[in-house]
Design an enzyme around this catalytic site. Structure first.
Site: not given
Ligand code: PEP
Ligand code: MG
Length: 547
Positions: A186, A475
């Site tokens: 973490h 994101c």
């Molecule tokens: C992604 O897959 O782009 C995302 C934002 O989620 P994670 O990186 O947490 O899988």
């Protein structure tokens, strides 16, 4: 004698130099048997260090306030637990342990007992007790106390860091060198997001560094130099200063709008798992949280988190976001994010959660409650069919609406149907890139989100979202990539969400771009033969971006 170069595991990129802020001492340092005549004084020293740790924790808790402050204040209660005091006293007076060794041993035994309890809330305190032991041992070892003003700024040298340590140290930690820990821990995830170089798994040798001695942490190479030469020191200091300057610049520009030269607004939000990331992001002008990775708080959980566990994790973060967008993703377990109780599952994301409806219901209830004062957006990871959203919404309190993360080619192909059922879209370009190109997201090979096949999936998702009248956010890491961001803007995404350390830079990029030019380049990129051709097409746009 410490070796000058220690090799560990790269946990968070970047190079940093600074004076060692030593939080822990090697266990061996306190292992000399104490002569009987000296034991009463040693008992006093050990118990005094426990009280010192309690006072430090109370000061930290008072500074932080709120629910998070309360959590940290329980560490002070533990420090004054008569059972713990008796254990420390016994180890010194009966077994001749030194104060440091007795504190580490007693807290470690106490933590092992807690970790074995079936009660999830109590088991979660085990890390806090270990952290308390390290703090008390550091005080007993004579290192400067953190004090009410917080620790001195520099490279944190420690055995490992727990969540409370990270929250406390984030503002002053320019780098971290850890004897233990792993790159997926973490603390490492948070350090990456905060832009703090970190190396872990260095072994106890790193703990022998004298407090205040210069240290260079190379979070790219996974090495730490304990006696750096002038040249290494100068290069690393320049890198640290550049990061500090970028942070100061982002703060100074936080009130400038994230708007292109031709007047298109592209709000920048922050990706987070901790309050430290939320605070850094908001400081740099983030308009809210665009992705809260709730699963990161439970990667070592021994069973599904209950409503109270979710509440405890969510409240400190969401309390900072009243009136702002707070995009909370339900648990995205699976792949590299597997807590021990799910080790055997091959499923991921919302499909996995729908197999455990009571667990999803518990989290939805906690999110709705903890996020009541926010512009709350709840989203599901790895959605591939509209029915998944409806099934999940039915498990939440009345009125629960869900957004869909678009992270696979199947999701992009089904985007019109998913959009009709979704409150909003969030494109997870990290997974979307890997699944579209059929490559390992965590492998060594370069994975390009600007590959035309990935861009086509993004374009399909944007078109479907806009046809349905819903917002579409990105994101994944692509939102803070200088090649991909102009293309995402050109493809018409409405918002981006990026790591805290990138918020200021991405906002500055947006102010330097023309949306019309980006749209023209994005249209060409969709027809380009490969990622290299796309990169070449974006070169003129990139030339205008501030570094
Ligand atoms: C992604 O897959 O782009 C995302 C934002 O989620 P994670 O990186 O947490 O899988
Ligand atoms: Mg993902």
């Amino acid at each position: 004698m410490a070796a000058p170069l220690l090799v560990g595991l790269a946990a968070a990129p970047g190079v940093a130099a600074g004076p060692a802020v030593v939080l822990d001492v090697p266990a061996a340092a306190g292992s000399e048997p104490v002569p009987e005549a000296e034991r009463p004084a040693m008992v006093d020293a050990a118990l005094g260090a426990l009280e010192g740790a309690a006072l430090e924790l109370e000061a930290v808790a008072a500074r932080m306030g709120g629910e998070e402050g309360e959590i940290i204040a329980t560490g002070a209660l533990m420090a004054r637990d008569p059972g713990l005091e008796d254990a420390v006293r016994g180890l010194v007076s009966q077994q001749g342990r030194g104060a440091t060794a007795a504190l580490l041993e007693a807290t470690s035994q106490y933590a092992d007992l807690l970790a074995a309890l079936p009660d999830e809330l109590l088991a979660a305190r085990a890390d806090d007790v270990r952290s308390l032991g390290r703090r008390a041992a550091r005080i007993a070892g004579g290192s400067a106390a953190a004090g009410a003003e917080g620790p001195a700024s520099g490279i944190v040298v420690a055995t490992d860091l727990g969540p409370a340590d990270v929250a406390e140290l984030a503002a002053t930690m320019t780098g971290a060198a850890l004897a233990g820990g792993g790159p997926t821990a973490h603390a490492a995830i948070v350090a990456r997001s905060l832009g703090i170089p970190m190396v872990c798994g260095l072994g106890e040798a790193v703990l022998t560094v004298a407090a205040g001695a210069p240290v260079v942490v190379d979070g790219d190479a996974g090495t730490v130099v304990l006696e750096p030469g002038e040249e290494e020191l100068t290069a690393a200091r320049a890198s640290t200063e550049a990061r500090a300057a970028a942070r100061a610049r982002a703060g100074a520009e936080r009130d400038l709008p994230a708007e292109t030269t031709d007047g298109v607004r592209l709000p920048v939000l922050v990706n987070a798992a901790t309050t430290a990331e939320v605070e850094l992001g908001l400081e740099a002008g983030a308009e809210g949280v665009g992705l809260l990775r709730t699963e990161l708080a439970f990667l070592t959980a021994r069973e599904w988190p209950a409503v109270a566990d979710h509440r405890r994790a969510l409240e400190p973060v969401l309390s900072r976001l009243a009136g702002r967008p707070a995009t909370v993703r339900v648990l995205d377990f699976g792949a590299d994010k597997l807590p021990p109780f799910l080790e055997d599952t091959g499923e991921r994301g919302i499909a996995l959660l729908l197999r455990h409806p009571e667990q999803l219901a518990a989290q939805l209830a906690a999110i709705r409650e903890a996020g009541a004062a926010c512009d709350l957006r709840i989203m599901a990871p790895l959605v591939e069919a509209p029915g998944e959203l409806a099934a999940a919404e039915a498990l939440g309190p009345p009125g629960t609406r869900l957004g869909a993360m678009i992270e696979t080619p199947a999701a992009a192909a089904a985007a019109p149907g998913i959009a009709a059922a979704a409150a909003f879209f969030s494109i997870g370009t990290n997974d979307l890139t890997a699944t579209t190109l059929a490559v390992d997201r965590f492998g060594a090979a370069e994975v390009a989100a600007h590959d035309p096949r990935v861009l086509a999936n993004v374009a399909d998702a944007v078109a479907a979202a806009h046809a349905a009248g819903i917002l579409v956010e990105v994101c994944g890491e692509a939102a803070s990539d200088p090649i991909a961001l102009p293309l995402l803007l050109g493809l018409g995404v409405d918002e981006v969400s990026v790591a805290a350390a990138r918020v200021g830079l991405v906002r500055a990029w947006i102010r330097a771009l023309s949306a019309a030019e980006c749209a023209a380049v994005a249209a060409e990129a969709l027809a380009a033969p490969d990622a290299a051709a796309v990169a070449a097409l974006t070169a003129p746009l990139r030339a205008a971006l501030p570094a």
